[in-house]
Structures are given as structure tokens and as C-alpha cells.
Design a protein around this motif. Structure first.
Motif, PDB file in Angstrom:
ATOM      1  N   ASP A   1       0.862  -1.161  -0.154  1.00 51.55           N
ATOM      2  CA  ASP A   1       0.175   0.134   0.073  1.00 51.55           C
ATOM      3  C   ASP A   1       0.976   1.189   0.095  1.00 51.55           C
ATOM      4  O   ASP A   1       1.671   1.411   1.161  1.00 51.55           O
ATOM      5  CB  ASP A   1      -0.805  -0.138   1.297  1.00 51.55           C
ATOM      6  CG  ASP A   1      -1.884   1.007   1.315  1.00 51.55           C
ATOM      7  OD1 ASP A   1      -1.839   2.077   0.517  1.00 51.55           O
ATOM      8  OD2 ASP A   1      -2.978   1.047   1.912  1.00 51.55           O
TER       9      ASP A   1
ATOM     10  N   THR B   1     -11.411   5.992  -2.974  1.00 58.89           N
ATOM     11  CA  THR B   1     -10.584   4.843  -3.061  1.00 58.89           C
ATOM     12  C   THR B   1     -11.868   3.595  -3.149  1.00 58.89           C
ATOM     13  O   THR B   1     -12.744   3.878  -2.440  1.00 58.89           O
ATOM     14  CB  THR B   1      -9.682   4.392  -1.977  1.00 58.89           C
ATOM     15  OG1 THR B   1     -10.357   4.433  -0.904  1.00 58.89           O
ATOM     16  CG2 THR B   1      -8.663   5.501  -1.896  1.00 58.89           C
TER      17      THR B   1
ATOM     18  N   GLU C   1     -11.185  -0.279  -2.085  1.00 55.23           N
ATOM     19  CA  GLU C   1     -10.247  -1.361  -1.630  1.00 55.23           C
ATOM     20  C   GLU C   1     -10.600  -2.262  -0.621  1.00 55.23           C
ATOM     21  O   GLU C   1     -10.134  -2.349   0.493  1.00 55.23           O
ATOM     22  CB  GLU C   1      -9.257  -0.261  -0.461  1.00 55.23           C
ATOM     23  CG  GLU C   1      -9.979   0.597   0.401  1.00 55.23           C
ATOM     24  CD  GLU C   1      -8.875   1.405   1.396  1.00 55.23           C
ATOM     25  OE1 GLU C   1      -7.722   0.768   1.942  1.00 55.23           O
ATOM     26  OE2 GLU C   1      -8.988   2.501   1.507  1.00 55.23           O
TER      27      GLU C   1
ATOM     28  N   ARG D   1      -5.114  -7.369  -0.524  1.00 58.44           N
ATOM     29  CA  ARG D   1      -5.968  -5.914  -0.820  1.00 58.44           C
ATOM     30  C   ARG D   1      -5.769  -5.293  -1.981  1.00 58.44           C
ATOM     31  O   ARG D   1      -4.459  -5.486  -2.616  1.00 58.44           O
ATOM     32  CB  ARG D   1      -5.716  -5.005   0.185  1.00 58.44           C
ATOM     33  CG  ARG D   1      -6.587  -3.595   0.139  1.00 58.44           C
ATOM     34  CD  ARG D   1      -6.182  -2.780   1.434  1.00 58.44           C
ATOM     35  NE  ARG D   1      -5.296  -2.154   1.640  1.00 58.44           N
ATOM     36  CZ  ARG D   1      -4.450  -2.532   2.610  1.00 58.44           C
ATOM     37  NH1 ARG D   1      -4.828  -3.467   3.690  1.00 58.44           N
ATOM     38  NH2 ARG D   1      -3.188  -1.944   2.835  1.00 58.44           N
TER      39      ARG D   1
ATOM     40  N   GLU E   1      -6.576  -1.797  -4.214  1.00 60.19           N
ATOM     41  CA  GLU E   1      -7.087  -0.560  -3.877  1.00 60.19           C
ATOM     42  C   GLU E   1      -6.819   0.309  -4.983  1.00 60.19           C
ATOM     43  O   GLU E   1      -5.603   0.548  -5.693  1.00 60.19           O
ATOM     44  CB  GLU E   1      -6.223   0.148  -2.666  1.00 60.19           C
ATOM     45  CG  GLU E   1      -6.834   1.316  -2.357  1.00 60.19           C
ATOM     46  CD  GLU E   1      -6.182   2.008  -1.177  1.00 60.19           C
ATOM     47  OE1 GLU E   1      -6.629   3.028  -0.559  1.00 60.19           O
ATOM     48  OE2 GLU E   1      -5.099   1.494  -0.876  1.00 60.19           O
TER      49      GLU E   1
END
Length: 286
Positions: free
Chosen positions: A111, A219, A221, A242, A244
């Protein structure tokens, strides 16, 4: 008196904050261009990380690639401290120690995004360290991708954030039920413990309205995080995924500003066959 003025100002404060927040919910055309640029640079950094990662590297080596690409492409700063979590660290939501040595069968969840002229993107990708998803990793990844795709498609004017969040949770839960990881939708909180998204802009978590309108940038996500020791078959343990993306709401179709970073299993595995800046060895000058 000074006391009365202070009290009046204090009472007016929340109204002023609310006014500023309302103005930040919908982005101007110029703000959208800055966010688009931040998202494009962030996506490019994810591409370079996918090309570079190999078993035996350390998480901080990948962290360094992101920071290099951000600065090289014009970002004055990172949008936030990068999360570079491999193996069990991929299941930790706000992990940012970034010190672990990555192993053959790990997933790597990153991220990371850049800040361009004061505006921050927020992009996450998850990919296999060895370049090939295992059957279990792929099964979970496809569930998260399905939820992300449907969530993005719902980012239209007039749709509420509650509707998007509920639908994403349903998709994730149904996918885990099908795999036998949970038995009912109300158990999804074991493995998905955050909201579906948030506004972005001057802050990586920027205000956004409860009902979407053109000009909102947010976003999407979804994620699934299965820690070791979870009440499911151990073959699912230490899978944290994840996906995103940064989405612009328009008068028509939503626009994925971070689509430059591969999202599908096939595209990720294809890209990871290439080499990037992180694969080049250092050479002495003589």
C-alpha cells in the motif's frame, strides 16, 4: 469582551470546519488533474515493484523502489508511510516496519502512493514474491478482485457509500462461504475489518459525501486477511490481499485513475516475468 469573542469564535469553529469539509468533498478540474498525476505515478511505482521483487529480497528494498519512482517522476513526497508486508505481514492492516526477508511462497501486499503538488493518491496491489500465485492465493485474490470490480462499477452519481460498502461485503462473504472459510455472511468481520474506501485529495483520507456526485475522488479497497491460527483450514493461513484503486466519479462511467498498475492474476504474472530497476546489481566503478 475577550472571553465573549473567544466563545463566539469557538462556537463558529465547527461551522467553519464543516464548510471547508464540504468544499473538499468535490474536486475542481485542476484538483482532478493533480490526483490523476499522483495516481499515475503511484501505479508506475507498483509496476516497477512487480518487475523487481524476488525471493530473498527484503521488504525495505521494495520500499526503496517506490520512494525512488515517486521522486523521479515528480512527487515531492510520499502520500503516507508505505506498507510493504510479505507473508504473515500482509495480514497486518497498518504494518510498516518493512524489515522482513521475503520467502518463496509469500504474497507481498504493498500500500504505497505518492503526493503530487499537495495531493495524495492511495493505491494497493498484492502479488506473489515468486511471480506465480498458488491455487489458494489465486482463489482469495479472485474474490477480492470481483468485489473491487463491482465496487468500482457502482461509483456513480446518486449511489451511496453505504450501498457500495454493503455490496462489497456481500461479495467477499459469499466468496469465503463458497471456499468453506466461513459459514455465514455475518462472519466476514473475521477477515475483512475495514471500510470499502474513503475520499482522497489534500489528505490521503479526505472528506467525501455520503451520496456520490460528479467530481468526487475516492478509493475502493476491499481486502481479505487470514492470519495464522484462524478458524479455517491452515492452507489459507497467512494470505493477506487488498486491491485498492483511486476512482473518479463522473456524469457517466467511473474512471479508475490508478488502472496503470496490473490488477488481474494473468496481467500480474505476465509483468513479473520482466526485470526492473530493483533487479540490477550494483557494480564497482573499477
Amino acid at each position: 469582551s475577550h472571553i465573549q469573542s473567544y466563545r463566539e469564535g469557538k462556537e463558529a469553529g465547527p461551522n467553519l470546519r464543516q464548510m471547508i469539509q464540504r468544499h473538499r468533498q468535490v474536486k475542481s478540474p485542476w484538483e482532478i488533474e493533480l490526483l490523476k498525476k499522483a495516481a499515475e505515478i503511484s501505479a508506475l511505482a507498483h509496476v516497477e515493484a512487480m518487475r523487481a521483487v524476488r525471493p530473498g529480497m527484503y521488504e525495505y528494498e521494495i520500499d526503496a523502489i517506490y520512494r525512488f519512482v515517486f521522486r523521479r517522476e515528480g512527487c515531492a513526497d510520499i502520500g503516507y508511510e508505505p506498507i510493504v508486508g510479505s507473508g504473515p505481514n500482509a495480514t497486518i492492516l497498518h504494518y510498516n516496519t518493512n524489515r522482513r526477508k521475503m520467502e518463496e511462497d509469500d504474497l507481498l501486499l504493498v500500500d504505497a502512493a505518492g503526493e503530487y503538488m499537495g495531493y495524495s493518491a492511495d493505491v494497493t496491489r498484492t502479488f506473489p514474491v515468486n511471480g506465480k500465485f498458488s491455487p489458494e492465493q489465486r482463489a482469495i485474490y479472485e474474490i477480492v478482485l470481483r468485489a473491487a470490480d463491482e465496487g468500482i462499477a457502482m461509483c456513480r452519481a446518486g449511489v451511496t457509500t453505504a450501498q457500495i460498502g454493503n455490496r462489497i461485503s456481500q461479495i467477499l462473504a459469499d466468496g469465503l462461504i463458497e471456499l468453506g472459510i466461513i459459514q455465514s455472511r455475518n462472519q466476514i468481520g473475521r477477515y475483512y475489518m475495514h471500510g470499502f474506501g474513503h475520499g482522497i485529495g489534500l489528505d490521503v483520507h479526505d472528506p467525501m459525501p455520503g451520496t456520490l456526485v460528479p467530481g468526487v475522488v475516492l478509493t475502493v479497497e476491499p481486502g481479505i486477511y487470514i492470519k495464522e491460527g484462524s478458524p479455517c483450514d491452515p492452507k489459507w493461513w497467512n494470505i493477506g490481499i487488498r486491491i485498492e484503486d483511486d476512482i473518479l466519479v463522473t456524469d457517466g462511467e467511473p474512471v479508475n485513475l490508478s488502472a496503470g498498475a496490473p490488477r488481474t492474476v494473468a496481467d500480474i504474472e505476465k509483468l513479473m516475468q520482466e526485470t526492473g530497476i530493483g533487479n540490477q546489481p550494483f557494480r564497482p566503478w573499477r
